[in-house]
Scaffold this motif. Structure first.
Motif, PDB file in Angstrom:
ATOM      1  N   ASN A  84       0.041   9.809  10.499  1.00 22.15           N
ATOM      2  CA  ASN A  84       0.085   9.302  11.970  1.00 22.15           C
ATOM      3  C   ASN A  84       1.574   9.541  12.720  1.00 22.15           C
ATOM      4  OD1 ASN A  84      -2.316   8.553  11.697  1.00 22.15           O
ATOM      5  ND2 ASN A  84      -1.918   6.430  11.886  1.00 22.15           N
ATOM      6  N   ASP A  85       2.620   9.849  11.645  1.00 21.51           N
ATOM      7  CA  ASP A  85       3.699  10.133  12.150  1.00 21.51           C
ATOM      8  C   ASP A  85       4.582  11.392  11.845  1.00 21.51           C
ATOM      9  OD1 ASP A  85       4.880   9.257   9.700  1.00 21.51           O
ATOM     10  OD2 ASP A  85       6.292   7.727  10.547  1.00 21.51           O
ATOM     11  N   ASN A  86       3.715  12.133  11.084  1.00 15.61           N
ATOM     12  CA  ASN A  86       3.944  13.440  10.281  1.00 15.61           C
ATOM     13  C   ASN A  86       5.353  13.261   9.484  1.00 15.61           C
ATOM     14  OD1 ASN A  86       1.802  14.759  11.745  1.00 15.61           O
ATOM     15  ND2 ASN A  86       2.870  14.900  13.551  1.00 15.61           N
ATOM     16  N   SER A  87       5.221  12.628   8.415  1.00 14.29           N
ATOM     17  CA  SER A  87       6.315  12.272   7.818  1.00 14.29           C
ATOM     18  C   SER A  87       5.920  12.238   6.400  1.00 14.29           C
ATOM     19  CB  SER A  87       6.960  10.931   8.163  1.00 14.29           C
ATOM     20  OG  SER A  87       6.469   9.760   7.900  1.00 14.29           O
ATOM     21  N   ILE A  88       6.924  12.273   5.440  1.00 13.29           N
ATOM     22  CA  ILE A  88       6.691  12.189   4.184  1.00 13.29           C
ATOM     23  C   ILE A  88       7.472  10.680   3.815  1.00 13.29           C
ATOM     24  CG2 ILE A  88       7.178  12.672   1.623  1.00 13.29           C
ATOM     25  CD1 ILE A  88       7.047  15.741   2.698  1.00 13.29           C
ATOM     26  N   GLY A  89       6.940   9.687   3.374  1.00 11.85           N
ATOM     27  CA  GLY A  89       7.593   8.475   3.012  1.00 11.85           C
ATOM     28  C   GLY A  89       8.259   8.369   1.529  1.00 11.85           C
ATOM     29  N   VAL A  90       9.317   8.099   1.156  1.00  9.46           N
ATOM     30  CA  VAL A  90       9.893   8.067   0.036  1.00  9.46           C
ATOM     31  C   VAL A  90      10.147   6.409  -0.478  1.00  9.46           C
ATOM     32  CG1 VAL A  90      11.848   8.389  -1.374  1.00  9.46           C
ATOM     33  CG2 VAL A  90      11.389  10.004   0.546  1.00  9.46           C
ATOM     34  N   VAL A  91       9.442   6.128  -1.357  1.00 10.36           N
ATOM     35  CA  VAL A  91       9.136   4.582  -1.855  1.00 10.36           C
ATOM     36  C   VAL A  91       9.886   4.382  -2.916  1.00 10.36           C
ATOM     37  CG1 VAL A  91       7.381   2.810  -1.977  1.00 10.36           C
ATOM     38  CG2 VAL A  91       6.955   4.613  -0.548  1.00 10.36           C
ATOM     39  N   ASP A  92      10.585   3.516  -3.232  1.00 10.94           N
ATOM     40  CA  ASP A  92      11.455   2.977  -4.391  1.00 10.94           C
ATOM     41  C   ASP A  92      10.619   1.968  -4.899  1.00 10.94           C
ATOM     42  OD1 ASP A  92      13.097   1.755  -6.324  1.00 10.94           O
ATOM     43  OD2 ASP A  92      15.033   2.552  -5.122  1.00 10.94           O
ATOM     44  N   LEU A  93      10.108   2.133  -6.258  1.00  9.05           N
ATOM     45  CA  LEU A  93       9.226   1.340  -6.808  1.00  9.05           C
ATOM     46  C   LEU A  93       9.825   0.192  -7.303  1.00  9.05           C
ATOM     47  CD1 LEU A  93       6.704   3.366  -8.785  1.00  9.05           C
ATOM     48  CD2 LEU A  93       6.180   1.463  -7.301  1.00  9.05           C
ATOM     49  N   LYS A  94      11.277   0.291  -7.472  1.00 11.13           N
ATOM     50  CA  LYS A  94      11.990  -0.748  -7.896  1.00 11.13           C
ATOM     51  C   LYS A  94      12.229  -2.002  -6.758  1.00 11.13           C
ATOM     52  CE  LYS A  94      14.611   1.604 -11.471  1.00 11.13           C
ATOM     53  NZ  LYS A  94      15.832   2.263 -11.807  1.00 11.13           N
ATOM     54  N   LEU A  95      12.493  -1.265  -5.411  1.00 11.68           N
ATOM     55  CA  LEU A  95      12.556  -2.228  -4.373  1.00 11.68           C
ATOM     56  C   LEU A  95      11.260  -2.527  -3.560  1.00 11.68           C
ATOM     57  CD1 LEU A  95      15.799  -0.260  -2.931  1.00 11.68           C
ATOM     58  CD2 LEU A  95      15.853  -2.516  -4.186  1.00 11.68           C
ATOM     59  N   MET A  96      10.225  -1.620  -4.066  1.00 12.51           N
ATOM     60  CA  MET A  96       8.848  -1.769  -3.323  1.00 12.51           C
ATOM     61  C   MET A  96       9.014  -1.714  -1.789  1.00 12.51           C
ATOM     62  SD  MET A  96       6.504  -2.070  -5.375  1.00 12.51           S
ATOM     63  CE  MET A  96       6.304  -2.436  -7.452  1.00 12.51           C
ATOM     64  N   LYS A  97       9.853  -0.660  -1.462  1.00 14.66           N
ATOM     65  CA  LYS A  97       9.767  -0.391   0.048  1.00 14.66           C
ATOM     66  C   LYS A  97      10.057   1.309   0.181  1.00 14.66           C
ATOM     67  CE  LYS A  97      14.623  -1.715   1.004  1.00 14.66           C
ATOM     68  NZ  LYS A  97      15.400  -2.432   1.783  1.00 14.66           N
ATOM     69  N   VAL A  98       9.885   1.522   1.479  1.00 16.03           N
ATOM     70  CA  VAL A  98      10.193   2.872   1.833  1.00 16.03           C
ATOM     71  C   VAL A  98      11.750   2.884   2.017  1.00 16.03           C
ATOM     72  CG1 VAL A  98       9.825   4.569   3.797  1.00 16.03           C
ATOM     73  CG2 VAL A  98       8.005   3.247   3.135  1.00 16.03           C
ATOM     74  N   ILE A  99      12.224   3.861   1.632  1.00 17.95           N
ATOM     75  CA  ILE A  99      13.688   3.947   1.625  1.00 17.95           C
ATOM     76  C   ILE A  99      14.054   5.256   2.554  1.00 17.95           C
ATOM     77  CG2 ILE A  99      14.374   2.902  -0.574  1.00 17.95           C
ATOM     78  CD1 ILE A  99      14.832   5.716  -1.988  1.00 17.95           C
ATOM     79  N   LYS A 100      13.522   6.225   2.711  1.00 19.28           N
ATOM     80  CA  LYS A 100      13.594   7.403   3.368  1.00 19.28           C
ATOM     81  C   LYS A 100      12.214   8.032   4.148  1.00 19.28           C
ATOM     82  CE  LYS A 100      16.564  11.635   3.420  1.00 19.28           C
ATOM     83  NZ  LYS A 100      17.591  12.190   2.561  1.00 19.28           N
TER      84      LYS A 100
END
Length: 315
Positions: A84-100
């Motif tokens: 939907n926004d033409n992006s690759i989301g980088v998810v940190d599994l330690k933080l459990m959130k998108v970081i980039k």
């Protein structure tokens, strides 16, 4: 089909955070933590599920239109393909959130990771491209362009090559991850619309889900040719292989999981079209337990958001 001849049996099901009645897409398993990573495409979020307890341990937001999801073990991260926004989301599994987020061309979809090269390959389906991500820098270092929409890519650890389906042209393309050059393009025979793919690298076989004419196609990676075609129910999508049981599973939108058996590298047979709910797109296989996981968006015509777990029946 008698109960004794069925290939699968339901062993568990559990609700997901929702919203209900919205399409799911790819699944992948983090074998280190025994997590199931589930992209809830139409909800714009991704779930981290503990397979030991069948509990959702985190809901990752800011993954709009999440389609592909790929785990990178050495970095404890996973990557979502956000259509939907033409992006690759980088998810940190330690933080459990998108970081980039990394900007891609148009409708990123399936993805695969090549560990020796520290590269993630993401198919920009509508952009007719393959984005190459350096996961150590979390940067797109190259984009390969094609004259076709790109389907599911897969990394072959035996041949050390990346394969990608060129689904408009019914072509199987080979990428050398050393140079990120396309080094081969091969027709896939009677298969039309080769979108999804699974591999058995040790026996040099690829299994293609052909959306255009509903065939499961076996592709010989040495001969660069299709060697078997088996009929599937309507709407075949994600396909997976369980080498421990010699089984190929394909999720079909019409309401079935097509189950095939590999008798030997050149011979295959249909075991069953196992009935599931309508509008199922995807499946994951836990190779340790031989369990299948598939999310459902409806049950008997009513909207739900649910993960269903099936155990393999082998006698």
């Amino acid at each position: 089909m008698t109960a004794s001849s069925q290939t699968l049996r339901q062993v568990a099901k559990f609700d997901l955070p929702g919203p209900i009645g919205k399409r799911f897409d790819y699944l992948t398993i983090d074998n280190d933590d025994h997590y199931l990573l589930s992209a809830h495409l139409a909800a714009g979020q991704t779930y981290v599920i503990d397979l030991a307890t069948n509990q959702v341990v985190a809901t990752i937001t800011d993954t709009p239109g999440a389609e592909g999801v790929e785990y990178v073990p050495e970095l404890k991260k996973f990557y979502t393909s956000n259509a939907n926004d033409n992006s690759i989301g980088v998810v940190d599994l330690k933080l459990m959130k998108v970081i980039k987020k990394l900007k891609t061309e148009a409708k990123p979809d399936g993805s695969t990771y090549a560990p020796p090269f520290h590269k993630l390959y993401v198919s920009d389906e509508r952009g007719k491209a393959e984005a190459v991500v350096d996961v150590q820098k979390d940067e797109i270092v190259r984009t390969l362009h094609f004259d076709s929409e790109t389907g599911m890519p897969q990394y072959d650890p035996v041949a050390r090559k990346v394969y990608v389906n060129l689904q408009d042209q019914n072509i199987f393309a080979v990428i050398d991850p050393v140079t990120d050059q396309v080094i081969g393009r091969y027709p896939v025979g009677k298969c039309e619309g080769n979108h999804c793919m699974a591999l058995y690298p040790e026996l040099h076989r690829a299994f293609l889900s052909c959306e255009g004419n509903e065939l499961m196609t076996v592709f010989d990676l040495d001969k660069h040719a299709a060697i078997a075609f088996l009929k599937m129910p309507g709407g075949p999508d994600v396909i997976k292989f369980d080498p421990g049981l010699g089984r190929i599973y394909a999720a079909c939108y019409s309401g079935a999981i097509a189950v095939f058996h590999q008798d030997d590298p050149d011979n295959y047979r249909k075991l069953e079209d196992f009935h599931v709910q309508h509008a199922v797109h995807t499946v994951a296989v836990d190779l340790k337990t031989h369990r299948l996981y598939t999310p459902e968006q409806e049950e008997d015509g009513k909207p739900v958001a649910r993960m269903v777990v099936y155990g393999a029946v082998t006698n």
